[in-house]
Design an enzyme around this catalytic site. Structure first.
Site, PDB file in Angstrom:
ATOM      1  N   ASP A 205     -33.163 -55.744 -10.714  1.00 52.18           N
ATOM      2  CA  ASP A 205     -32.562 -54.422 -11.276  1.00 52.18           C
ATOM      3  C   ASP A 205     -33.634 -53.838 -11.796  1.00 52.18           C
ATOM      4  O   ASP A 205     -34.510 -54.426 -12.937  1.00 52.18           O
ATOM      5  CB  ASP A 205     -31.254 -54.411 -11.990  1.00 52.18           C
ATOM      6  N   LYS A 272     -24.383 -46.462  -0.071  1.00 54.81           N
ATOM      7  CA  LYS A 272     -24.285 -45.029  -1.209  1.00 54.81           C
ATOM      8  C   LYS A 272     -24.593 -44.014  -0.404  1.00 54.81           C
ATOM      9  O   LYS A 272     -25.741 -43.611  -0.266  1.00 54.81           O
ATOM     10  CB  LYS A 272     -25.007 -45.291  -2.380  1.00 54.81           C
TER      11      LYS A 272
HETATM   12  C1  SAM Z   1     -23.792 -49.012  -9.223  1.00 52.36           C
HETATM   13  S1  SAM Z   1     -24.739 -50.015 -10.144  1.00 52.36           S
HETATM   14  C2  SAM Z   1     -24.823 -51.577  -9.763  1.00 52.36           C
HETATM   15  C3  SAM Z   1     -23.585 -52.228 -10.434  1.00 52.36           C
HETATM   16  C4  SAM Z   1     -23.566 -53.700 -10.395  1.00 52.36           C
HETATM   17  N1  SAM Z   1     -23.362 -54.139  -8.887  1.00 52.36           N
HETATM   18  C5  SAM Z   1     -22.472 -54.243 -11.180  1.00 52.36           C
HETATM   19  O1  SAM Z   1     -21.659 -54.941 -10.666  1.00 52.36           O
HETATM   20  O2  SAM Z   1     -22.683 -54.180 -12.401  1.00 52.36           O
HETATM   21  C6  SAM Z   1     -26.649 -49.555  -9.331  1.00 52.36           C
HETATM   22  C7  SAM Z   1     -27.718 -50.190  -9.905  1.00 52.36           C
HETATM   23  O3  SAM Z   1     -28.788 -49.994  -9.095  1.00 52.36           O
HETATM   24  C8  SAM Z   1     -29.888 -50.083  -9.471  1.00 52.36           C
HETATM   25  N2  SAM Z   1     -31.198 -49.501  -9.038  1.00 52.36           N
HETATM   26  C9  SAM Z   1     -31.392 -48.301  -8.459  1.00 52.36           C
HETATM   27  N3  SAM Z   1     -32.431 -48.371  -7.798  1.00 52.36           N
HETATM   28  C10 SAM Z   1     -32.924 -49.828  -7.510  1.00 52.36           C
HETATM   29  C11 SAM Z   1     -34.043 -50.281  -7.166  1.00 52.36           C
HETATM   30  N4  SAM Z   1     -34.955 -50.079  -6.180  1.00 52.36           N
HETATM   31  N5  SAM Z   1     -34.074 -51.769  -7.108  1.00 52.36           N
HETATM   32  C12 SAM Z   1     -33.107 -52.334  -8.003  1.00 52.36           C
HETATM   33  N6  SAM Z   1     -32.225 -51.783  -8.593  1.00 52.36           N
HETATM   34  C13 SAM Z   1     -32.122 -50.437  -8.569  1.00 52.36           C
HETATM   35  C14 SAM Z   1     -29.798 -49.126 -10.859  1.00 52.36           C
HETATM   36  O4  SAM Z   1     -30.549 -49.429 -12.028  1.00 52.36           O
HETATM   37  C15 SAM Z   1     -28.226 -49.695 -11.265  1.00 52.36           C
HETATM   38  O5  SAM Z   1     -28.064 -50.707 -12.040  1.00 52.36           O
END
Ligand code: SAM
Length: 311
Positions: A205, A272
């Site tokens: 992440d 999403k």
């Molecule tokens: C909905 S949250 C995830 C929640 C997680 N599955 C949990 O159970 O706690 C989405 C995540 O996607 C991450 N994110 C966004 N773009 C990203 C990327 N290119 N690579 C990795 N993570 C990314 C954000 O930082 C965020 O933490």
């Protein structure tokens, strides 16, 4: 027999689509046309369509005329035990009929568990003496609703519930010795759930994982974009998970690389949607991947889940 019709009922060459909460607009767009709408229920003639924005699909609907609630209950019970009431009108009368039917399981489920094998039907009342129902439904849970006994202490977010639900539907889950990639892992709900199954997890992440999740046995955290992680630079994966917030085509292009490489065996990815949009074209591309399906989980919000597991 699954999907049987009660004596005296009239089978319909149609299906009833029960929209996921708040997602009726997307379901209407998917169906294109329909014969009648009762609240979140859409009756559409013709074969069952692979609609996604549903909590449940009634796959063998029938109309049943009845003189009394006792008669209606007896007709339903003659087919099978489980019938979920789905009131769209006549709420009181629907509840009275439900009281004459065997009670449905109401306790929250303890993960992990296997989906119940017994068929779960559904019915609604169209008027005082006319019932629309189906013994066969796409979801084994009443009206597609699945509630877990939640852990309020361990996970740092409630997102783990959609991972649990996806694994229940997949009929398969990671275990000790399995190597998982959790993309978009922070704050760590999915990683917590996977570590709890005994799997080893590479959590990726841009944002930090909650420290106590990063410290769980078998968990390794890498800060950065998951999309820069290429299959050729990685050990083979048993499971690839993604809950990254991104445009669906970005996720698709990355997943395609993993599919082509053959270096990941099972996939669970959240698609999403941005704003109010439904990116149907990309969703169709995910759904066209052999051996996979796209569903709206009970725990999904404005998003869908793509699941592909090896038999
Ligand atoms: C909905 S949250 C995830 C929640 C997680 N599955 C949990 O159970 O706690 C989405 C995540 O996607 C991450 N994110 C966004 N773009 C990203 C990327 N290119 N690579 C990795 N993570 C990314 C954000 O930082 C965020 O933490």
């Amino acid at each position: 027999m699954i999907g049987a019709i009660p004596p005296g009922a009239r089978p319909l060459e149609a299906a009833v689509y029960h929209a996921a909460p708040g997602m009726t607009r997307h379901l209407l767009a998917e169906l294109g046309e329909w014969d009648r709408q009762d609240g979140d229920l859409l009756l559409r003639s013709g074969p069952v369509l692979p609609a996604r924005w549903v909590r449940n699909i009634w796959t063998r609907p029938f109309l049943l005329e009845f003189a009394s609630l006792g008669e209606a209950a007896a007709a339903l019970r003659s087919v099978q035990r489980n019938w979920a009431p789905c009131p769209a009108r006549l709420f009181r009368r629907t509840a009275l009929l439900a009281e004459k039917l065997p009670p449905l399981p109401s306790k929250p489920k303890v993960f992990p568990f296997d989906p119940p094998p017994a068929p779960m039907g559904a019915f609604t009342l169209l008027d005082e003496g006319l019932l629309l129902g189906s013994a066969a439904c796409s979801s084994p849970f009443p009206n597609g609703e699945l509630r877990f006994e939640e852990d309020t202490e361990g996970p740092p977010s409630r997102a783990y519930r959609k991972l649990w639900e996806a694994l229940v539907l997949a009929g398969k889950r990671p275990g000790p010795g399995d190597r998982c990639l959790d993309a978009g892992a922070s704050p760590g709900g999915w990683t917590w759930a996977l570590a709890g199954l005994g799997a080893s997890v590479l959590a990726v992440d841009r944002a930090p994982l909650e420290p106590r999740i990063a410290a769980l046995p078998g968990v390794e955290f890498r800060k950065g974009s998951a999309f820069s992680l290429r299959p050729e630079d990685s050990d083979p994966l048993d499971w690839l998970f993604s809950d990254v917030i991104c445009y669906p085509p970005v996720l698709y292009d990355w997943v395609e690389k993993w599919l082509d490489s053959g270096r990941a065996r099972n996939f669970v990815c959240t698609i999403k949607m941005q704003g109010e949009e439904y990116d149907r074209a990309t969703t169709d591309r995910f759904a066209a991947i052999p051996g996979s399906r796209v569903v709206h989980l009970w725990h999904n919000k404005h998003e869908l889940t793509w699941i592909k597991v090896n038999e």
